[in-house]
Design a protein around this motif. Structure first.
Motif, PDB file in Angstrom:
ATOM      1  N   ILE A 141      35.070  20.188  42.944  1.00  0.00           N
ATOM      2  CA  ILE A 141      35.396  21.622  42.932  1.00  0.00           C
ATOM      3  C   ILE A 141      36.556  21.866  41.965  1.00  0.00           C
ATOM      4  O   ILE A 141      36.515  22.769  41.128  1.00  0.00           O
ATOM      5  CB  ILE A 141      35.778  22.117  44.342  1.00  0.00           C
ATOM      6  CG1 ILE A 141      34.590  21.990  45.296  1.00  0.00           C
ATOM      7  CG2 ILE A 141      36.281  23.566  44.287  1.00  0.00           C
ATOM      8  CD1 ILE A 141      34.916  22.317  46.753  1.00  0.00           C
ATOM      9  N   SER A 142      37.556  21.030  42.086  1.00  0.00           N
ATOM     10  CA  SER A 142      38.740  21.170  41.248  1.00  0.00           C
ATOM     11  C   SER A 142      38.388  21.226  39.765  1.00  0.00           C
ATOM     12  O   SER A 142      38.891  22.066  39.021  1.00  0.00           O
ATOM     13  CB  SER A 142      39.670  19.983  41.556  1.00  0.00           C
ATOM     14  OG  SER A 142      40.743  19.966  40.681  1.00  0.00           O
ATOM     15  N   ARG A 143      37.504  20.343  39.335  1.00  0.00           N
ATOM     16  CA  ARG A 143      37.151  20.302  37.910  1.00  0.00           C
ATOM     17  C   ARG A 143      36.396  21.549  37.449  1.00  0.00           C
ATOM     18  O   ARG A 143      36.382  21.866  36.269  1.00  0.00           O
ATOM     19  CB  ARG A 143      36.326  19.038  37.605  1.00  0.00           C
ATOM     20  CG  ARG A 143      37.210  17.787  37.518  1.00  0.00           C
ATOM     21  CD  ARG A 143      36.429  16.583  37.008  1.00  0.00           C
ATOM     22  NE  ARG A 143      35.520  16.065  38.009  1.00  0.00           N
ATOM     23  CZ  ARG A 143      35.829  15.128  38.916  1.00  0.00           C
ATOM     24  NH1 ARG A 143      37.047  14.601  38.920  1.00  0.00           N
ATOM     25  NH2 ARG A 143      34.939  14.717  39.786  1.00  0.00           N
ATOM     26  N   MET A 144      35.784  22.268  38.387  1.00  0.00           N
ATOM     27  CA  MET A 144      35.032  23.469  37.998  1.00  0.00           C
ATOM     28  C   MET A 144      35.909  24.704  37.846  1.00  0.00           C
ATOM     29  O   MET A 144      35.492  25.688  37.233  1.00  0.00           O
ATOM     30  CB  MET A 144      33.919  23.750  39.025  1.00  0.00           C
ATOM     31  CG  MET A 144      32.784  22.754  38.973  1.00  0.00           C
ATOM     32  SD  MET A 144      31.371  23.258  40.023  1.00  0.00           S
ATOM     33  CE  MET A 144      31.877  22.623  41.622  1.00  0.00           C
ATOM     34  N   ILE A 175      39.662  24.595  37.434  1.00  0.00           N
ATOM     35  CA  ILE A 175      41.070  24.247  37.216  1.00  0.00           C
ATOM     36  C   ILE A 175      41.781  25.201  36.249  1.00  0.00           C
ATOM     37  O   ILE A 175      42.932  25.574  36.474  1.00  0.00           O
ATOM     38  CB  ILE A 175      41.183  22.762  36.749  1.00  0.00           C
ATOM     39  CG1 ILE A 175      42.587  22.236  36.901  1.00  0.00           C
ATOM     40  CG2 ILE A 175      40.626  22.561  35.341  1.00  0.00           C
ATOM     41  CD1 ILE A 175      42.949  21.871  38.315  1.00  0.00           C
ATOM     42  N   LYS A 176      41.087  25.620  35.209  1.00  0.00           N
ATOM     43  CA  LYS A 176      41.701  26.558  34.260  1.00  0.00           C
ATOM     44  C   LYS A 176      41.777  27.962  34.878  1.00  0.00           C
ATOM     45  O   LYS A 176      42.738  28.704  34.653  1.00  0.00           O
ATOM     46  CB  LYS A 176      40.898  26.567  32.952  1.00  0.00           C
ATOM     47  CG  LYS A 176      41.302  27.642  31.929  1.00  0.00           C
ATOM     48  CD  LYS A 176      42.751  27.527  31.464  1.00  0.00           C
ATOM     49  CE  LYS A 176      43.021  28.372  30.215  1.00  0.00           C
ATOM     50  NZ  LYS A 176      42.739  29.791  30.369  1.00  0.00           N
ATOM     51  N   VAL A 195      38.781  20.008  30.832  1.00  0.00           N
ATOM     52  CA  VAL A 195      38.205  19.643  32.134  1.00  0.00           C
ATOM     53  C   VAL A 195      37.186  20.703  32.566  1.00  0.00           C
ATOM     54  O   VAL A 195      36.046  20.400  32.915  1.00  0.00           O
ATOM     55  CB  VAL A 195      39.305  19.491  33.211  1.00  0.00           C
ATOM     56  CG1 VAL A 195      38.675  19.268  34.587  1.00  0.00           C
ATOM     57  CG2 VAL A 195      40.245  18.338  32.863  1.00  0.00           C
ATOM     58  N   GLN A 196      37.602  21.938  32.503  1.00  0.00           N
ATOM     59  CA  GLN A 196      36.739  23.015  33.016  1.00  0.00           C
ATOM     60  C   GLN A 196      35.496  23.233  32.156  1.00  0.00           C
ATOM     61  O   GLN A 196      34.473  23.695  32.663  1.00  0.00           O
ATOM     62  CB  GLN A 196      37.540  24.308  33.148  1.00  0.00           C
ATOM     63  CG  GLN A 196      36.753  25.423  33.842  1.00  0.00           C
ATOM     64  CD  GLN A 196      37.609  26.622  34.192  1.00  0.00           C
ATOM     65  OE1 GLN A 196      38.533  26.532  35.000  1.00  0.00           O
ATOM     66  NE2 GLN A 196      37.336  27.754  33.564  1.00  0.00           N
ATOM     67  N   ARG A 197      35.597  22.882  30.896  1.00  0.00           N
ATOM     68  CA  ARG A 197      34.471  23.096  29.980  1.00  0.00           C
ATOM     69  C   ARG A 197      33.193  22.398  30.468  1.00  0.00           C
ATOM     70  O   ARG A 197      32.094  22.860  30.203  1.00  0.00           O
ATOM     71  CB  ARG A 197      34.858  22.605  28.577  1.00  0.00           C
ATOM     72  CG  ARG A 197      33.953  23.092  27.482  1.00  0.00           C
ATOM     73  CD  ARG A 197      34.557  22.831  26.105  1.00  0.00           C
ATOM     74  NE  ARG A 197      35.726  23.655  25.855  1.00  0.00           N
ATOM     75  CZ  ARG A 197      36.915  23.220  25.412  1.00  0.00           C
ATOM     76  NH1 ARG A 197      37.110  21.929  25.194  1.00  0.00           N
ATOM     77  NH2 ARG A 197      37.914  24.062  25.207  1.00  0.00           N
ATOM     78  N   GLY A 198      33.357  21.279  31.190  1.00  0.00           N
ATOM     79  CA  GLY A 198      32.173  20.539  31.649  1.00  0.00           C
ATOM     80  C   GLY A 198      31.633  21.006  32.986  1.00  0.00           C
ATOM     81  O   GLY A 198      30.893  20.283  33.654  1.00  0.00           O
ATOM     82  N   ALA A 241      38.766  32.486  45.562  1.00  0.00           N
ATOM     83  CA  ALA A 241      40.006  33.248  45.357  1.00  0.00           C
ATOM     84  C   ALA A 241      40.548  33.080  43.942  1.00  0.00           C
ATOM     85  O   ALA A 241      41.368  33.879  43.489  1.00  0.00           O
ATOM     86  CB  ALA A 241      41.060  32.812  46.375  1.00  0.00           C
ATOM     87  N   THR A 242      40.113  32.047  43.267  1.00  0.00           N
ATOM     88  CA  THR A 242      40.721  31.736  41.970  1.00  0.00           C
ATOM     89  C   THR A 242      39.766  31.854  40.802  1.00  0.00           C
ATOM     90  O   THR A 242      40.210  31.967  39.660  1.00  0.00           O
ATOM     91  CB  THR A 242      41.273  30.294  41.969  1.00  0.00           C
ATOM     92  OG1 THR A 242      40.243  29.405  42.407  1.00  0.00           O
ATOM     93  CG2 THR A 242      42.500  30.169  42.863  1.00  0.00           C
TER      94      THR A 242
END
Lengths: 227, 227
Positions: free
Chosen positions: B110-113, B115-116, B145-148, B194-195
């Motif tokens: 989840i974090s990697r999806m 993070i930005k 990270v989020q790009r993937g 939320a983010t």
């Protein structure tokens, strides 16, 4: 006495179905006597129930119960005076989820580490059935699947982490006493250890000690014929 | 009234700590009133306890409890007249294992999806802290990270399968009523929703319906400020 239909290799005392081991361990933990009815793969279809081709099958007087989780639940309800493997209704519900997590997350990886070794433990007719059905499932030869097992073991260690972390804090996944999660994971190691000399734990002493602790608490050591 | 110290973004009503959400949902499900004390990242260290730099922190009169699992357990023990989130002692033990499985198996993905997107919800000082600490942890920029994340979402769907399979059979992971497993997974989706506008469930209607069902059972909808 109730009968447990389970899976055997060319030797009838080489019991190796992870699902049948769950029932066997639960019976042992609860101290319930039973008759083992070992069947090789090709003898299973229709052996107990028409059109049913799986083990375990548990026959208790007039009751015939299938599916390892349901049999364990049946034993829990039927023998309320024995040690619990669920720890109450919340425990049953959580165990159903943990069952999914173990079967989905761990069993396929274990399978890939020992698939050719399982084959080698079977009688000729069962070998033919096993090779054909498993090679179709994997889309590769048993030899090719098993060849990658060192890499698979690294993945397995990663998948084991959340379980291991729990065992760093308590003797059992269930805390001070074992619960269904212990039985399900221990049963999967019985499957591997009955069929393959390959150490799927890669020398992890903490996990290995937990395995024997759980097996002994379920009086399962004598029935485990190691490969 | 007890105080729940939790995590917020640039807007104090954007609450997004998955761990704080677990406590918030448990409080809501049990119908326990509390005062929210939202803190941005850089205000957390030492805010309640010296040398303690995490949320949630739960202050209930003379008692200060940390670690989400322990706070939920505390609430369960302290309020035996409220609906259970563990379902007995076996449930507590299983929930501790499920907690590990969810945190290890799902949270990093989840974090990697998102993070930005998380970064973008923070005030400037918190953005600097967040970028530095997370980029060190990942060894990559937040953007990289989020790009993937489309690929990550496919992995996430695989990891969700055992949970999903359970929800094909019952309204909650806990069966007919929700349990800690529901709360822990729902809380992680609150964190994402939320983010980030990114749908980490990829349009999975069954999971989405379960999410809202759980959130509503915990009276959490009003507190979820979606990105």
């Amino acid at each position: 006495m109730p009968k447990l239909y389970e899976l055997c290799g060319a030797e009838t005392d080489r019991l190796f179905s992870a699902y049948a081991w769950r029932v066997r361990l639960t019976l042992g933990y609860k101290g319930i006597a039973f008759d083992s009815q070992p069947l090789p793969f090709t003898a299973i279809p229709g052996a107990v129930l028409p059109d049913y081709a799986r083990v375990p099958v548990f026959v208790d007087g007039d009751e015939t119960v299938v599916e390892s989780f349901d049999i364990c639940h049946y034993l829990e309800a039927r023998h309320p005076d024995t040690p619990t493997v669920f720890g109450g209704e919340g425990g049953v519900q959580n165990a159903a989820l943990i069952d999914n997590l173990i079967v989905t997350g761990l069993y396929p990886t274990i399978s890939r580490m020992i698939i050719k070794d399982i084959h080698d433990q079977l009688a000729a007719a069962d070998q033919a059935y096993f090779r054909a059905s498993r090679e179709e499932r994997f889309g590769a030869t048993l030899e090719d699947v098993q060849r990658g097992r060192d890499k698979e073991r690294t993945r397995f260690a990663t998948f084991l982490k959340p379980y291991r972390r729990r065992l760093e804090a308590a003797p059992y996944l269930g805390g001070e006493r074992l619960l269904f999660a212990d039985i399900a994971l221990c049963a999967s190691l019985c499957w591997a250890r009955a069929t393959s000399p390959y150490d799927i734990l890669g020398g992890d002493a903490l996990m290995d000690e937990w395995f024997w602790r759980t097996l002994d608490a379920c009086h399962g050591r004598a029935a485990l014929k190691r490969a």
